[in-house]
Design an enzyme around this catalytic site. Structure first.
Site, PDB file in Angstrom:
ATOM      1  N   HIS A 251     -18.567  42.565 -35.043  1.00 53.48           N
ATOM      2  CA  HIS A 251     -18.757  43.176 -33.738  1.00 53.48           C
ATOM      3  C   HIS A 251     -17.705  42.637 -32.788  1.00 53.48           C
ATOM      4  CE1 HIS A 251     -20.651  44.744 -30.137  1.00 53.48           C
ATOM      5  NE2 HIS A 251     -21.274  45.575 -30.951  1.00 53.48           N
ATOM      6  N   ASP A 302     -26.207  48.437 -36.963  1.00 56.62           N
ATOM      7  CA  ASP A 302     -26.146  49.509 -37.956  1.00 56.62           C
ATOM      8  C   ASP A 302     -26.549  49.070 -39.357  1.00 56.62           C
ATOM      9  OD1 ASP A 302     -25.480  51.658 -36.428  1.00 56.62           O
ATOM     10  OD2 ASP A 302     -23.334  51.263 -36.496  1.00 56.62           O
TER      11      ASP A 302
HETATM   12  N1  CMC Z   1     -15.945  43.747 -43.017  1.00 57.70           N
HETATM   13  C1  CMC Z   1     -14.996  42.872 -43.392  1.00 57.70           C
HETATM   14  N2  CMC Z   1     -14.241  42.190 -42.530  1.00 57.70           N
HETATM   15  C2  CMC Z   1     -14.466  42.398 -41.231  1.00 57.70           C
HETATM   16  C3  CMC Z   1     -15.442  43.294 -40.768  1.00 57.70           C
HETATM   17  C4  CMC Z   1     -16.200  43.974 -41.721  1.00 57.70           C
HETATM   18  N3  CMC Z   1     -17.143  44.831 -41.348  1.00 57.70           N
HETATM   19  N4  CMC Z   1     -15.461  43.307 -39.436  1.00 57.70           N
HETATM   20  C5  CMC Z   1     -14.512  42.460 -39.053  1.00 57.70           C
HETATM   21  N5  CMC Z   1     -13.917  41.899 -40.143  1.00 57.70           N
HETATM   22  C6  CMC Z   1     -12.840  40.918 -40.131  1.00 57.70           C
HETATM   23  C7  CMC Z   1     -11.518  41.653 -39.992  1.00 57.70           C
HETATM   24  O1  CMC Z   1     -10.961  41.970 -41.245  1.00 57.70           O
HETATM   25  C8  CMC Z   1     -10.714  40.640 -39.245  1.00 57.70           C
HETATM   26  O2  CMC Z   1     -10.313  39.630 -40.116  1.00 57.70           O
HETATM   27  P1  CMC Z   1      -8.813  39.042 -40.071  1.00 57.70           P
HETATM   28  O3  CMC Z   1      -8.719  38.430 -38.698  1.00 57.70           O
HETATM   29  O4  CMC Z   1      -8.812  38.081 -41.205  1.00 57.70           O
HETATM   30  O5  CMC Z   1      -7.938  40.226 -40.247  1.00 57.70           O
HETATM   31  C9  CMC Z   1     -11.710  40.021 -38.289  1.00 57.70           C
HETATM   32  O6  CMC Z   1     -12.974  40.138 -38.941  1.00 57.70           O
HETATM   33  C10 CMC Z   1     -11.774  40.698 -36.925  1.00 57.70           C
HETATM   34  O7  CMC Z   1     -12.012  42.089 -37.132  1.00 57.70           O
HETATM   35  P2  CMC Z   1     -11.481  43.269 -36.222  1.00 57.70           P
HETATM   36  O8  CMC Z   1     -11.457  44.540 -37.013  1.00 57.70           O
HETATM   37  O9  CMC Z   1     -10.221  42.849 -35.548  1.00 57.70           O
HETATM   38  O10 CMC Z   1     -12.640  43.337 -35.165  1.00 57.70           O
HETATM   39  P3  CMC Z   1     -12.777  44.405 -34.022  1.00 57.70           P
HETATM   40  O11 CMC Z   1     -13.404  43.708 -32.892  1.00 57.70           O
HETATM   41  O12 CMC Z   1     -11.496  45.118 -33.766  1.00 57.70           O
HETATM   42  O13 CMC Z   1     -13.752  45.509 -34.635  1.00 57.70           O
HETATM   43  C11 CMC Z   1     -15.720  46.439 -35.501  1.00 57.70           C
HETATM   44  C12 CMC Z   1     -15.140  45.459 -34.488  1.00 57.70           C
HETATM   45  C13 CMC Z   1     -17.228  46.565 -35.290  1.00 57.70           C
HETATM   46  C14 CMC Z   1     -15.082  47.835 -35.314  1.00 57.70           C
HETATM   47  C15 CMC Z   1     -15.430  45.902 -36.927  1.00 57.70           C
HETATM   48  O14 CMC Z   1     -16.100  44.676 -37.121  1.00 57.70           O
HETATM   49  C16 CMC Z   1     -15.780  46.892 -38.006  1.00 57.70           C
HETATM   50  O15 CMC Z   1     -14.957  47.776 -38.336  1.00 57.70           O
HETATM   51  N6  CMC Z   1     -17.024  46.801 -38.585  1.00 57.70           N
HETATM   52  C17 CMC Z   1     -17.465  47.768 -39.550  1.00 57.70           C
HETATM   53  C18 CMC Z   1     -17.942  49.028 -38.840  1.00 57.70           C
HETATM   54  C19 CMC Z   1     -19.272  48.839 -38.162  1.00 57.70           C
HETATM   55  O16 CMC Z   1     -20.184  48.226 -38.697  1.00 57.70           O
HETATM   56  N7  CMC Z   1     -19.392  49.419 -36.948  1.00 57.70           N
HETATM   57  C20 CMC Z   1     -20.612  49.364 -36.155  1.00 57.70           C
HETATM   58  C21 CMC Z   1     -20.404  48.556 -34.914  1.00 57.70           C
HETATM   59  S1  CMC Z   1     -21.916  48.133 -34.067  1.00 57.70           S
HETATM   60  C22 CMC Z   1     -22.510  49.600 -33.482  1.00 57.70           C
HETATM   61  C23 CMC Z   1     -21.661  50.214 -32.441  1.00 57.70           C
HETATM   62  O17 CMC Z   1     -21.336  49.578 -31.437  1.00 57.70           O
HETATM   63  O18 CMC Z   1     -21.350  51.385 -32.607  1.00 57.70           O
END
Ligand code: CMC
Length: 371
Positions: A251, A302
Site C-alpha cells: 500500500h 483487497d
Molecule cells: N507484490 C510484490 N511486491 C510488491 C507489492 C506486491 N503486491 N507491492 C509492493 N511491492 C514491492 C515493490 O516491488 C517495491 O519493491 P522494490 O522497492 O524492491 O522495487 C516496493 O514494494 C514498493 O512498491 P511500489 O510499487 O513502489 O509501491 P506503490 O506505493 O507505488 O504501489 C500499490 C502501491 C498498492 C499499487 C502496490 O503495492 C501494488 O501494486 N499492489 C498490488 C495491487 C493491489 O493490491 N492494489 C490494491 C491497493 S489497496 C486498495 C485500493 O486503494 O484500491
C-alpha cells in the site's frame, strides 16, 4: 518531483485521516474499527456527506431519501438494456453514471444529487448483473436498508441479518480512503467546476485499474490457481522471481497492517464453513504469512474482500462495481469539499523531452516512419 505523487500534499481535507505508520483509519475523527462494528452504510454515508453522525430524525430522513431515489430513469434503463450482455461491467458503470447526469432534470441541489448517485449506483450494479445473465432486473424496494436492498436486488431474496451486517461492514470499510487514485481523480474533475456525475464517472474509470479497485478479482483468481496451502510457497516464489506483484499486498500509505484488511480477515474467519471456503481461507492465510516472511509486505483491504464478497453471492466480475457502490459516499464527500474551497488542480511537469528540434516539411521527411 515525486513519482506517483508519493507523499505530496495536494490539498487539505477534513474527511478521512490515515496514519500509515500506526495503521489507523478515521472518518471525520471516528475510528474505522468502531464504525465497522457499530455503524452501517446510511450512518457512515451521512457522516461523510454531512460532517457529523446523524441524530435519529436526521438518519431516518436520510435513509428515506436514499430509498426514495433508488429507481433508475427509464432512459438509463433502456440504455443499459441495449448493451451486449458480455460488456465490461466497469465500462457500463461509467456510461450509466454519465447517463444519470443527462437525466438529472430539473437539476438537483448538490446534496440531493449526492444522495441520488449513492442510491442509484447500487441499482445500476444490480441491473447490469441481471442483464449480463439475460435475466429481468429486480426492481429496488423502498422498505429495506441500502445493504439489504442491494443484496435483495443482486440475489433475488431478502438477506438474513448476518448477510446484511456483513454487507454493511464491506460498505463501511470501503466508504472512503483519503486521496486514493479514484477520489483524487474525482477532485481533479470537480476542481474544473465540472458536475458531480462527470466527477464520479471519472472516479469509476480510475477505480477500474488493477492497481486500484481491480485487485480483489485477481486475488480470487490467484487463490483458485494455488488451490491448496501446500502450493503457496512455490507459486508465490515463482511470481516474485518474475518480478510480478502479488495482488492484495502493499500500500502506498500503510507501512503496517491495513486496518481494513484485519477486519475483513476476521469476517472471513467467521463466515468460512464449507470445505472449499476453509481451503481458500487457509490458502489466503498462508499467502499472507509467506509474503510477510519473504517481502515484509502486509495485505491490503483487497486481500480478503473477494472471499467475503463471494460469500455474499457477488460474482467475481462485479467486485470492482461493488467497490464503486461502497466508495460513492466518499467520492461525493470529496467532490462537495472540493467545491466548497475550490481552486483548479493544475500541477506542473518536469519536462524531459527535447528543446531544439527544427520543423521539417512533410515532403522532406521521406523514409522517416512515424507510425
Ligand atoms: N507484490 C510484490 N511486491 C510488491 C507489492 C506486491 N503486491 N507491492 C509492493 N511491492 C514491492 C515493490 O516491488 C517495491 O519493491 P522494490 O522497492 O524492491 O522495487 C516496493 O514494494 C514498493 O512498491 P511500489 O510499487 O513502489 O509501491 P506503490 O506505493 O507505488 O504501489 C500499490 C502501491 C498498492 C499499487 C502496490 O503495492 C501494488 O501494486 N499492489 C498490488 C495491487 C493491489 O493490491 N492494489 C490494491 C491497493 S489497496 C486498495 C485500493 O486503494 O484500491
Amino acid at each position: 518531483m515525486s513519482k506517483g505523487l508519493e507523499d505530496v500534499v495536494a490539498s487539505t481535507s477534513a474527511i478521512t485521516f490515515i496514519d500509515g505508520v500506526r495503521g489507523r483509519l478515521l472518518y471525520r475523527g471516528y475510528d474505522i474499527n468502531e464504525l465497522a462494528e457499530l455503524s452501517n452504510y446510511e450512518e457512515v454515508a451521512y457522516l461523510l456527506l454531512h460532517e457529523h453522525l446523524p441524530k435519529p430524525a436526521e438518519l431516518s430522513a436520510f435513509a428515506a431519501d436514499l430509498s426514495s431515489k433508488r429507481t433508475l430513469p427509464v432512459g438509463v434503463k433502456s440504455m443499459l438494456a441495449s448493451l451486449d450482455t458480455n460488456s465490461d461491467a466497469m465500462d457500463v458503470l461509467e456510461m450509466a453514471i454519465a447517463a444519470l447526469g443527462i437525466y438529472d432534470y430539473p437539476v438537483l441541489p448538490l446534496n440531493e444529487k449526492a444522495a441520488s448517485i449513492c442510491s442509484k449506483i447500487a441499482t445500476v450494479v444490480a441491473y447490469l448483473h441481471a442483464h449480463s445473465r439475460g435475466q429481468t432486473p429486480i426492481a429496488p424496494r423502498t422498505d429495506l436498508s441500502h445493504a439489504s436492498n442491494f443484496l435483495y436486488m443482486m440475489n433475488g431474496k431478502v438477506p438474513d441479518e448476518t448477510a446484511e451486517r456483513l454487507m454493511n461492514i464491506v460498505f463501511v470499510l470501503h466508504a472512503d480512503h483519503e486521496f486514493n487514485a479514484s477520489t483524487f481523480t474525482a477532485r481533479v474533475v470537480a476542481s474544473t467546476l465540472s458536475d458531480a456525475y462527470s466527477s464520479v464517472t471519472a472516479a469509476v474509470a480510475a477505480l477500474k485499474g488493477p492497481l486500484h479497485g481491480g485487485a480483489n478479482e485477481r486475488v480470487v483468481e490467484m487463490v483458485a490457481e494455488i488451490h491448496s496451502p501446500e502450493n503457496v510457497e512455490g507459486y508465490i516464489r515463482a511470481r516474485l522471481a518474475k518480478k510480478e506483484k502479488i495482488m492484495g499486498f502493499g500500500h502506498r500509505v500503510y507501512k503496517t497492517d491495513d486496518p481494513r484488511a484485519k477486519i475483513m480477515r476476521k469476517c472471513a474467519e467467521q463466515i468460512a464453513t464449507t470445505d472449499s471456503e476453509l481451503r481458500e481461507l487457509a490458502v489466503l492465510e498462508k499467502v499472507q504469512e509467506f509474503m510477510f516472511k519473504e517481502k515484509g509486505l502486509y495485505p491490503n483491504v483487497d486481500f480478503y474482500s473477494g472471499f467475503v464478497l463471494h460469500h455474499l453471492g457477488m460474482p467475481t466480475e462485479l467486485f470492482t462495481p461493488v467497490f464503486a457502490v461502497a466508495r460513492s459516499p466518499g467520492w461525493l464527500a470529496h467532490i462537495i469539499e472540493q467545491y466548497s474551497d475550490n481552486r483548479i488542480m493544475r500541477p506542473i511537469a518536469q519536462y524531459t523531452g527535447p528543446t531544439d528540434e527544427r520543423y521539417v516539411p512533410l515532403t522532406l521527411r521521406a523514409g522517416k516512419i512515424t507510425e
